[in-house]
Write a protein that holds these residues in place. Structure first.
Motif, PDB file in Angstrom:
ATOM      1  N   ARG A 113       0.832  -1.213   0.000  1.00 21.59           N
ATOM      2  CA  ARG A 113       0.000   0.000   0.000  1.00 21.59           C
ATOM      3  C   ARG A 113       0.865   1.260   0.000  1.00 21.59           C
ATOM      4  O   ARG A 113       0.585   2.214  -0.722  1.00 21.59           O
ATOM      5  CB  ARG A 113      -0.929  -0.012   1.210  1.00 21.59           C
ATOM      6  CG  ARG A 113      -1.937   1.130   1.239  1.00 21.59           C
ATOM      7  CD  ARG A 113      -2.934   1.013   2.375  1.00 21.59           C
ATOM      8  NE  ARG A 113      -2.558  -0.038   3.302  1.00 21.59           N
ATOM      9  CZ  ARG A 113      -2.214   0.111   4.588  1.00 21.59           C
ATOM     10  NH1 ARG A 113      -2.262   1.186   5.138  1.00 21.59           N
ATOM     11  NH2 ARG A 113      -1.848  -0.861   5.354  1.00 21.59           N
ATOM     12  N   GLU A 114       1.944   1.244   0.791  1.00 27.81           N
ATOM     13  CA  GLU A 114       2.779   2.435   0.925  1.00 27.81           C
ATOM     14  C   GLU A 114       3.796   2.593  -0.203  1.00 27.81           C
ATOM     15  O   GLU A 114       4.111   3.706  -0.593  1.00 27.81           O
ATOM     16  CB  GLU A 114       3.514   2.403   2.266  1.00 27.81           C
ATOM     17  CG  GLU A 114       2.598   2.563   3.458  1.00 27.81           C
ATOM     18  CD  GLU A 114       3.313   2.397   4.789  1.00 27.81           C
ATOM     19  OE1 GLU A 114       4.523   2.050   4.796  1.00 27.81           O
ATOM     20  OE2 GLU A 114       2.660   2.583   5.829  1.00 27.81           O
ATOM     21  N   ARG A 115       4.319   1.482  -0.710  1.00 29.96           N
ATOM     22  CA  ARG A 115       5.437   1.576  -1.660  1.00 29.96           C
ATOM     23  C   ARG A 115       5.114   1.149  -3.085  1.00 29.96           C
ATOM     24  O   ARG A 115       5.800   1.585  -4.014  1.00 29.96           O
ATOM     25  CB  ARG A 115       6.608   0.753  -1.149  1.00 29.96           C
ATOM     26  CG  ARG A 115       7.084   1.268   0.204  1.00 29.96           C
ATOM     27  CD  ARG A 115       8.380   0.712   0.567  1.00 29.96           C
ATOM     28  NE  ARG A 115       8.766   1.174   1.883  1.00 29.96           N
ATOM     29  CZ  ARG A 115       9.884   0.860   2.452  1.00 29.96           C
ATOM     30  NH1 ARG A 115      10.735   0.087   1.842  1.00 29.96           N
ATOM     31  NH2 ARG A 115      10.166   1.319   3.652  1.00 29.96           N
ATOM     32  N   ILE A 116       4.140   0.302  -3.247  1.00 25.46           N
ATOM     33  CA  ILE A 116       3.766  -0.158  -4.592  1.00 25.46           C
ATOM     34  C   ILE A 116       2.238  -0.205  -4.655  1.00 25.46           C
ATOM     35  O   ILE A 116       1.640  -1.279  -4.738  1.00 25.46           O
ATOM     36  CB  ILE A 116       4.360  -1.552  -4.918  1.00 25.46           C
ATOM     37  CG1 ILE A 116       5.820  -1.671  -4.467  1.00 25.46           C
ATOM     38  CG2 ILE A 116       4.247  -1.844  -6.410  1.00 25.46           C
ATOM     39  CD1 ILE A 116       6.383  -3.078  -4.577  1.00 25.46           C
ATOM     40  N   PRO A 117       1.585   0.934  -4.603  1.00 28.74           N
ATOM     41  CA  PRO A 117       0.126   0.948  -4.492  1.00 28.74           C
ATOM     42  C   PRO A 117      -0.607   0.307  -5.675  1.00 28.74           C
ATOM     43  O   PRO A 117      -1.773  -0.067  -5.534  1.00 28.74           O
ATOM     44  CB  PRO A 117      -0.223   2.428  -4.353  1.00 28.74           C
ATOM     45  CG  PRO A 117       0.981   3.161  -4.787  1.00 28.74           C
ATOM     46  CD  PRO A 117       2.162   2.266  -4.592  1.00 28.74           C
ATOM     47  N   ALA A 118       0.054   0.165  -6.802  1.00 27.99           N
ATOM     48  CA  ALA A 118      -0.589  -0.470  -7.962  1.00 27.99           C
ATOM     49  C   ALA A 118      -0.747  -1.980  -7.763  1.00 27.99           C
ATOM     50  O   ALA A 118      -1.563  -2.622  -8.432  1.00 27.99           O
ATOM     51  CB  ALA A 118       0.210  -0.191  -9.232  1.00 27.99           C
ATOM     52  N   VAL A 119       0.022  -2.546  -6.830  1.00 25.50           N
ATOM     53  CA  VAL A 119      -0.047  -3.983  -6.561  1.00 25.50           C
ATOM     54  C   VAL A 119      -0.957  -4.197  -5.351  1.00 25.50           C
ATOM     55  O   VAL A 119      -0.737  -3.622  -4.291  1.00 25.50           O
ATOM     56  CB  VAL A 119       1.355  -4.578  -6.286  1.00 25.50           C
ATOM     57  CG1 VAL A 119       1.245  -6.044  -5.907  1.00 25.50           C
ATOM     58  CG2 VAL A 119       2.263  -4.380  -7.485  1.00 25.50           C
TER      59      VAL A 119
END
Length: 129
Positions: A113-119
């Motif tokens: 959620r914090e670092r790769i929100p697209a995943v």
């Protein structure tokens, strides 16, 4: 059907594990083999013991003859004791393990959620995988 139920112990609180034989009709359940082992759950992979539930007497006898021919019916003393100890006394350890694993899921979800929100995480209902 041979059902590998080895991950059944890794079910997070709030979810339920359904063994194969419990979700099929009685005739299909009678023809199934359900395999269990404490090896993964209790991190004792050197334990070579497992349990196989075979409801049908004829299939069970066929399996027993097969196991005898391959000398699979001679459990190691250490493995037998370790398996019994894990299932008799390991519930507190398993509870702690499930809490730890659930924390890993929470960590991964937050990280994504914090670092790769697209995943997006597909939240598991259990297992250590």
């Amino acid at each position: 059907m041979i059902a590998d139920e080895i991950h059944g112990d890794f079910t997070f609180p709030g979810h339920r594990f359904y063994p194969y034989a419990s979700v099929v009709d009685e005739q299909t359940a009678q023809m199934s083999f359900s395999c269990f082992s404490p090896a993964k759950t209790f991190n004792i992979s050197s334990v070579t013991e497992s349990a196989i539930v075979i409801p049908d007497a004829e299939y069970r006898e066929m399996f027993d003859r097969f196991a005898f021919r391959l000398a699979l019916d001679k459990p190691a003393a250490f493995s037998t004791v370790a398996m019994e100890a894990a299932y008799r006394h390991g519930a507190p350890w398993l509870d702690d393990l499930l809490e730890y694993l659930r924390g890993n899921v929470v960590f991964v979800e937050k990280f994504l959620r914090e670092r790769i929100p697209a995943v997006k995480l597909v939240e598991p209902q259990g297992t250590f995988l």
